[in-house]
Design an enzyme around this catalytic site. Structure first.
Site, PDB file in Angstrom:
ATOM      1  N   ASP A  40     -10.917 -10.223 103.139  1.00  0.00           N
ATOM      2  CA  ASP A  40     -10.800  -9.140 104.112  1.00  0.00           C
ATOM      3  C   ASP A  40     -12.113  -8.906 104.856  1.00  0.00           C
ATOM      4  O   ASP A  40     -12.108  -8.525 106.029  1.00  0.00           O
ATOM      5  CB  ASP A  40     -10.353  -7.858 103.415  1.00  0.00           C
ATOM      6  CG  ASP A  40      -8.860  -7.872 103.097  1.00  0.00           C
ATOM      7  OD1 ASP A  40      -8.177  -8.842 103.501  1.00  0.00           O
ATOM      8  OD2 ASP A  40      -8.378  -6.924 102.454  1.00  0.00           O
ATOM      9  N   GLY A  41     -13.248  -9.126 104.177  1.00  0.00           N
ATOM     10  CA  GLY A  41     -14.531  -8.982 104.861  1.00  0.00           C
ATOM     11  C   GLY A  41     -14.672  -9.962 106.013  1.00  0.00           C
ATOM     12  O   GLY A  41     -15.156  -9.606 107.097  1.00  0.00           O
ATOM     13  N   ASN A  55     -10.909  -0.924 109.831  1.00  0.00           N
ATOM     14  CA  ASN A  55     -10.623  -0.384 108.503  1.00  0.00           C
ATOM     15  C   ASN A  55     -11.052   1.070 108.356  1.00  0.00           C
ATOM     16  O   ASN A  55     -10.216   1.940 108.170  1.00  0.00           O
ATOM     17  CB  ASN A  55     -11.309  -1.219 107.418  1.00  0.00           C
ATOM     18  CG  ASN A  55     -10.347  -2.164 106.730  1.00  0.00           C
ATOM     19  OD1 ASN A  55      -9.255  -2.420 107.216  1.00  0.00           O
ATOM     20  ND2 ASN A  55     -10.751  -2.693 105.600  1.00  0.00           N
ATOM     21  N   GLU A  56     -12.369   1.302 108.400  1.00  0.00           N
ATOM     22  CA  GLU A  56     -12.832   2.660 108.161  1.00  0.00           C
ATOM     23  C   GLU A  56     -14.235   2.900 108.679  1.00  0.00           C
ATOM     24  O   GLU A  56     -15.012   1.960 108.906  1.00  0.00           O
ATOM     25  CB  GLU A  56     -12.792   3.012 106.671  1.00  0.00           C
ATOM     26  CG  GLU A  56     -13.917   2.444 105.837  1.00  0.00           C
ATOM     27  CD  GLU A  56     -13.686   1.027 105.381  1.00  0.00           C
ATOM     28  OE1 GLU A  56     -14.620   0.209 105.530  1.00  0.00           O
ATOM     29  OE2 GLU A  56     -12.612   0.704 104.867  1.00  0.00           O
ATOM     30  N   ASP A 116     -21.037  12.382  97.817  1.00  0.00           N
ATOM     31  CA  ASP A 116     -21.651  11.105  98.197  1.00  0.00           C
ATOM     32  C   ASP A 116     -21.355  10.721  99.641  1.00  0.00           C
ATOM     33  O   ASP A 116     -22.028   9.856 100.201  1.00  0.00           O
ATOM     34  CB  ASP A 116     -21.159   9.985  97.279  1.00  0.00           C
ATOM     35  CG  ASP A 116     -21.806  10.044  95.905  1.00  0.00           C
ATOM     36  OD1 ASP A 116     -22.654  10.927  95.683  1.00  0.00           O
ATOM     37  OD2 ASP A 116     -21.457   9.210  95.052  1.00  0.00           O
ATOM     38  N   THR A 155      -5.674   0.532 102.459  1.00  0.00           N
ATOM     39  CA  THR A 155      -5.613  -0.244 101.216  1.00  0.00           C
ATOM     40  C   THR A 155      -6.988  -0.765 100.800  1.00  0.00           C
ATOM     41  O   THR A 155      -7.093  -1.569  99.877  1.00  0.00           O
ATOM     42  CB  THR A 155      -4.648  -1.437 101.382  1.00  0.00           C
ATOM     43  OG1 THR A 155      -5.006  -2.174 102.557  1.00  0.00           O
ATOM     44  CG2 THR A 155      -3.216  -0.964 101.489  1.00  0.00           C
ATOM     45  N   LEU A 170      -8.439   3.458  99.366  1.00  0.00           N
ATOM     46  CA  LEU A 170      -7.628   3.392  98.147  1.00  0.00           C
ATOM     47  C   LEU A 170      -8.500   3.567  96.909  1.00  0.00           C
ATOM     48  O   LEU A 170      -8.105   4.223  95.942  1.00  0.00           O
ATOM     49  CB  LEU A 170      -6.884   2.055  98.099  1.00  0.00           C
ATOM     50  CG  LEU A 170      -5.872   1.852  96.969  1.00  0.00           C
ATOM     51  CD1 LEU A 170      -4.764   2.891  97.024  1.00  0.00           C
ATOM     52  CD2 LEU A 170      -5.280   0.455  97.031  1.00  0.00           C
ATOM     53  N   SER A 171      -9.706   3.020  96.938  1.00  0.00           N
ATOM     54  CA  SER A 171     -10.589   3.088  95.767  1.00  0.00           C
ATOM     55  C   SER A 171     -11.127   4.490  95.518  1.00  0.00           C
ATOM     56  O   SER A 171     -11.535   4.807  94.400  1.00  0.00           O
ATOM     57  CB  SER A 171     -11.744   2.096  95.907  1.00  0.00           C
ATOM     58  OG  SER A 171     -12.662   2.522  96.898  1.00  0.00           O
ATOM     59  N   ALA A 175     -16.646  11.013  96.062  1.00  0.00           N
ATOM     60  CA  ALA A 175     -17.304  11.712  94.942  1.00  0.00           C
ATOM     61  C   ALA A 175     -17.666  13.141  95.335  1.00  0.00           C
ATOM     62  O   ALA A 175     -18.822  13.566  95.251  1.00  0.00           O
ATOM     63  CB  ALA A 175     -18.533  10.941  94.472  1.00  0.00           C
TER      64      ALA A 175
END
Length: 291
Positions: free
Chosen positions: A77-78, A150-151, A180, A191, A195-196, A215
């Site tokens: 994906d990277g 993505n983000e 954080d 995803t 997602l993480s 966080a």
């Protein structure tokens, strides 16, 4: 004549034999396709298959003609995100060939090299549009092509202290996040990092963003789904005096007083895949829901 642009990571050699098979299958169709690759990746491909030297042209820049053109991202994906950054607003569709790890964006696996190559040459694939986030700043210089498939992540730079992020939707205050950082994800990126950190998975057909704290210091801060028609305004505070802005993983340190605005980009990325590789099929396969 179909033009195929090859993108990949020259340092990624874990599946080099399968990449070689894929390249052999593509060069066998040289009468029907023209292959192009950026100089570094072309050199890598020629090292693993010297006979391909005459079949792969040097691509000095991204393709500028979307008709009869396909970009292949060979990696994870990277690599796909890097390819999307290269392609930009050209309108050229991108197909991900997974030679990396999980690979939500790269639905086809390099282990099916010969079949994939044959279907690509025949044009047996479909495309779907994916939206992006555009990032704007007050004063600070952002990296070129500040668009995220993505983000967008706003993160603390000093690991010993938290960052406080104030978010507004238009003129309306949303929340003050302390922790954080903060993640703003597209449906495509839902995803990934989203997602993480506990954010929801969203279908690529949705016109939404996910705002997810990273966080968070307070348990009341939860992921939030908002329409992508909004403009999101961000300002930060931190004792470290700086923050980290990551756009699809491309990180840039910024002064803490930098103000950011996020808007839906005025162009889309076309993702190419085979007809049977739907979003639901990919989820079932990647997350082992079918077991």
């Amino acid at each position: 004549m179909q033009n195929i642009f090859l993108y990949g990571n020259p340092t990624q050699t874990s599946r080099i034999n399968e990449v070689r098979e894929f390249l052999i299958a593509l060069t066998a169709a040289a009468g029907n396709v023209r292959l192009h690759a950026e100089p570094d990746y072309r050199d890598f491909l020629i090292r693993i298959l010297p006979t391909a030297a005459s079949s792969i042209e040097k691509a000095a820049a991204a393709p500028d003609e979307p008709n009869n053109t396909l970009a292949l991202s060979i990696g994870g994906d990277g690599t796909f995100l890097t390819t999307a950054n290269r392609i930009g607003r050209s309108g050229v569709p991108i197909m991900g060939i997974n030679a990396g790890h999980l690979g939500y964006l790269s639905a086809s696996n390099i282990s099916d090299a010969v079949t994939i190559a044959e279907r690509i040459v025949k044009g047996d694939y479909t495309t779907e549009p994916r939206t992006l986030i555009s990032v704007f700043s007050s004063g600070a210089q952002l990296p070129g092509n500040a668009h995220a498939l993505n983000e967008v992540a706003i993160l603390k730079q000093d690991t010993a202290s938290m960052i406080t992020i104030e978010a507004r939707i238009g003129d309306s205050p949303l929340a003050t996040y302390t922790g954080d950082g903060l993640l703003i994800s597209t449906p495509t990126g839902s995803t990934g990092y989203n997602l993480s950190v506990g954010g929801p998975i969203i279908s690529p057909r949705c016109s939404d963003w996910v705002i997810s704290p990273v966080a968070a210091h307070s348990l009341s801060m939860r992921p939030l789904v908002v329409p992508d028609s909004i403009s999101l305004h961000i300002s930060c505070r931190s004792r470290s005096g700086s923050m980290m802005l990551a756009i699809d993983g491309r990180s840039t340190p910024l002064p803490i007083d930098t103000r950011l605005e996020l808007r839906k980009a005025d162009f889309e990325i076309k993702v190419a895949h085979f007809p049977e590789q739907s979003f639901v099929h990919t989820l079932r396969h990647k997350l082992h829901w079918a077991e």
